[in-house]
Design an enzyme around this catalytic site. Structure first.
Site, PDB file in Angstrom:
ATOM      1  N   ASP A 323      26.283 -40.656  10.570  1.00 15.86           N
ATOM      2  CA  ASP A 323      25.278 -41.159  11.506  1.00 15.86           C
ATOM      3  C   ASP A 323      25.667 -42.608  11.805  1.00 15.86           C
ATOM      4  O   ASP A 323      26.421 -43.217  11.046  1.00 15.86           O
ATOM      5  CB  ASP A 323      23.901 -41.078  10.850  1.00 15.86           C
ATOM      6  CG  ASP A 323      22.822 -41.739  11.687  1.00 15.86           C
ATOM      7  OD1 ASP A 323      22.744 -41.445  12.881  1.00 15.86           O
ATOM      8  OD2 ASP A 323      22.095 -42.590  11.134  1.00 15.86           O
ATOM      9  N   ASP A 516      21.071 -41.999   7.002  1.00 15.65           N
ATOM     10  CA  ASP A 516      20.155 -42.949   6.378  1.00 15.65           C
ATOM     11  C   ASP A 516      19.023 -42.252   5.649  1.00 15.65           C
ATOM     12  O   ASP A 516      18.132 -42.892   5.116  1.00 15.65           O
ATOM     13  CB  ASP A 516      19.604 -43.937   7.406  1.00 15.65           C
ATOM     14  CG  ASP A 516      18.795 -43.254   8.495  1.00 15.65           C
ATOM     15  OD1 ASP A 516      18.342 -43.949   9.413  1.00 15.65           O
ATOM     16  OD2 ASP A 516      18.613 -42.020   8.433  1.00 15.65           O
ATOM     17  N   ASP A 520      17.803 -37.784   9.309  1.00 15.43           N
ATOM     18  CA  ASP A 520      18.930 -36.874   9.177  1.00 15.43           C
ATOM     19  C   ASP A 520      18.743 -35.875   8.045  1.00 15.43           C
ATOM     20  O   ASP A 520      19.716 -35.360   7.498  1.00 15.43           O
ATOM     21  CB  ASP A 520      20.216 -37.676   8.944  1.00 15.43           C
ATOM     22  CG  ASP A 520      20.495 -38.660  10.064  1.00 15.43           C
ATOM     23  OD1 ASP A 520      20.477 -38.228  11.223  1.00 15.43           O
ATOM     24  OD2 ASP A 520      20.713 -39.845   9.778  1.00 15.43           O
TER      25      ASP A 520
END
Length: 618
Positions: A323, A516, A520
């Site tokens: 990410d 994080d 996600d």
């Protein structure tokens, strides 16, 4: 155990001295017998307990190393080899002692973490400070922290400034400065100053408590190597007992005309030596120890790995998918540019900040900070009812107005009139619409995390493929990817689209997803290994690995620890099996005596354990 070993070793040496100088044989035998009983009674009882599984129908649990050692020793007594029987057991227990010592040391990190948990806190109520049990402090209560104190609960600083020592939790050696709004984790130590903070978690759910639980449970889920050893031992042990029986009762008829002329005694002795050599404790102990030591080493660096199975899987990684915001970048956005010909910069930021005031997204926090800087006297009010639209932005409604703040897709999906998007600056872009009409956009700049470039380079050098997935716009994503040296990336993604792209990558080797831990969760759970870089998500069930201190460089360290633990486990498997097979063959044909057998059992075990301890180095 150590006292028993020392006394038994003295008696063993005393018995050998009596035998060497031809003193009364009875005294030497008594000396050997006492040495055997002192060291071997626990092994014999454990062996009898294992044999009792015959009556319970648990045939797979009948033969273990205790049964093997007991058979070998009593067989030696039956053959009149009292010294050898005592020596086998004494040296076996010496090996067990060092094995236990190594395991205890590898668990010291857990004990240290548990010992770090403060039992009390200074509770602030009605302007007074009172010392209470940490378990009595509730979420939202205010606490006071003074120089030299260890933080008892996860909390947010509400006033004061100080330096804190975070090394016990994050592994960072340098003190960190904290101020209003910063997060403190249980286990941090104040170096100076005084802070007031608001508890954000109860004592049982603090970061320190969760770390302790995770590391304690880390050895429950076995790695493929450990499962292999368990399956192998269930088959290996009865096979070697059968082979020992063949050596003792069949080979005399083939090579020495049956039991005549002492043939049985020779082959029975070889069978007993064969049994001692075959003891699988070197594998059973050292392979799990290598992984547990690796987990301990990782925890010292602020890396929590849920199990040895995760560690083993991480070592086989082929791809790392990242990410962007909050993972590769700091997630702290700076206001770079306001593009609006319908509102002033001040009014634009005010509207955007009000719209996103209830969101925890880093962009929302940055807009709130920019608003506070422009209009310090204007507080964000609660007149808007806000709802977060996953992967798109925020909708805020009041009795008279509707605000939309988010990406270009949100503007298109809501059919916002006059929507135009011609900004070619690099950065994250937030569009704003008021009552269905487009008002412009704001450009926010994010910074790369320190060490991100080196981490990506290190993974590439190790042959790992890298991919970046982000909900940010194409221009911002391309700039970050280029700076990091990531050649594959996808931008403008919704959470479900990230998941779809992740699933495409699965099947081509072990895939690791790094996020994080907030937006996600699905991708973290779906990946072969999910790594969350967020101190507040230690308890997130989706992640297999948690980086406590948001230090992106810890990824390289976690991967290196995983590879080292796996390699050490394979070294132990190869060395233990290889050396045992060679000495077992030599023992069966009479070329290896009892002392070679003791080395093959105790010596190999000790060497494997010492090798496994290397995995625990930080």
């Amino acid at each position: 155990m150590l006292k028993r070993i020392v006394i038994s070793l003295f008696l063993l040496i005393f018995g050998f001295v009596l035998s060497y100088f031809n003193f009364n044989e009875l005294y030497s035998k008594i000396s050997f017998l006492i040495a055997f009983i002192l060291c071997g009674y626990s092994v014999v009882f454990a062996g009898l307990k294992s044999l009792a599984n015959i009556f319970k129908g648990r045939f797979s649990k009948i033969f273990d190393e205790n049964v093997l050692m007991s058979i070998a020793c009593f067989g030696a007594f039956a053959l009149g080899e009292w010294a050898e029987a005592a020596a086998i057991m004494v040296f076996y227990m010496i090996g067990e002692y060092f094995n236990d010592l190594a395991i205890t040391r590898s668990k010291d990190a857990i004990k240290e973490l548990v010992a770090l948990r403060p039992r009390t806190a200074l509770l602030l109520k009605g302007g007074k400070c009172k010392q209470v049990l940490a378990s009595e402090v509730k979420i939202g209560d205010e606490i006071e922290l003074r120089a030299g104190m260890r933080v008892a609960l996860d909390s947010e600083v509400i006033s004061g400034k100080a330096f804190v020592d975070t090394s016990a939790i994050t592994g960072e050696s340098l003190p960190r400065e904290v101020k209003n709004g910063d997060i403190l984790l249980a286990g941090f130590v104040l170096k100076d100053g005084t802070l007031r903070a608001k508890a954000s978690a109860c004592e049982s759910e603090s970061a320190l408590a969760r770390i302790s639980k995770l590391v304690e449970l880390a050895s429950t889920n076995k790695s493929p190597h450990e499962r292999f050893i368990s399956r192998f031992a269930r088959v290996y042990t009865p096979v070697v007992v059968i082979l020992a029986g063949l050596i003792a009762f069949i080979l005399p008829f083939i090579f020495d005309e049956g039991f005549a002329a002492g043939g049985f005694e020779v082959w029975a002795n070889r069978a007993l030596i064969f049994l001692v050599i075959s003891c699988p404790c070197a594998l059973v102990i050292s392979v799990p120890l290598a992984f547990f030591a690796g987990i301990g080493a990782a925890s010292k660096s602020g890396i929590l790995i849920r199990s040895s199975a995760v560690l083993s899987t991480l070592a086989r990684s082929k791809s790392f998918i990242f990410d962007k915001t909050g993972t590769l970048t700091k997630g702290v956005f700076n206001l770079n540019l306001v593009c609006s010909d319908k509102l002033s910069d001040k009014d634009f930021i005010a509207h955007a900040a009000h719209a996103t005031s209830s969101s925890n997204h880093p962009v929302a926090k940055s807009l709130g900070a920019a608003h506070a800087k422009m209009q310090p006297d204007c507080k964000l009010c609660g007149k808007y009812e806000c709802s977060e639209l996953s992967g798109l932005g925020v909708r805020a409604k009041s009795s008279s107005d509707e605000l939309l703040a988010g990406n270009a897709k949100l503007m298109k999906d809501c059919s916002i009139s006059d929507f135009e998007y011609n900004c070619w600056h690099e950065g994250s872009i937030i569009h704003l619409a008021l009552n269905g009409r487009y008002k412009g956009h704001v450009l926010l700049g994010d910074e790369l995390k320190s060490g991100a470039k080196e981490m990506i380079k290190g993974l590439k050098n190790a042959g790992i493929n890298t991919l970046m997935l982000t909900g940010d716009n194409e221009i911002a994503a391309k700039a970050v990817a280029k700076e990091l040296g990531i050649y594959r990336f996808y931008a403008g993604l919704l959470p479900e689209q990230k998941l779809e792209l992740l699933e495409r990558e699965l099947g081509g080797g072990v895939v690791v997803f790094v996020g994080d831990g907030i937006n996600d969760a699905a991708a973290l759970a779906r990946a072969d290994v999910g790594i969350a870089i967020n101190a507040q998500d230690v308890a997130a069930s989706a992640a297999d690995v948690v980086i406590i201190n948001s230090d992106i460089r810890a990824l390289s360290k976690a991967f290196a620890i995983a590879k080292r633990s796996r390699d050490i486990a394979w070294e132990n498997i190869t060395f233990a099996l290889g050396s045992k097979i060679v000495i077992m063959v030599l023992g069966a044909v009479g070329l290896a005596g009892i002392w070679a057998a003791v080395f093959a059992d105790v010596g190999v075990s000790l060497l494997c354990v010492l090798n496994a301890i290397r995995a625990g180095r930080k």
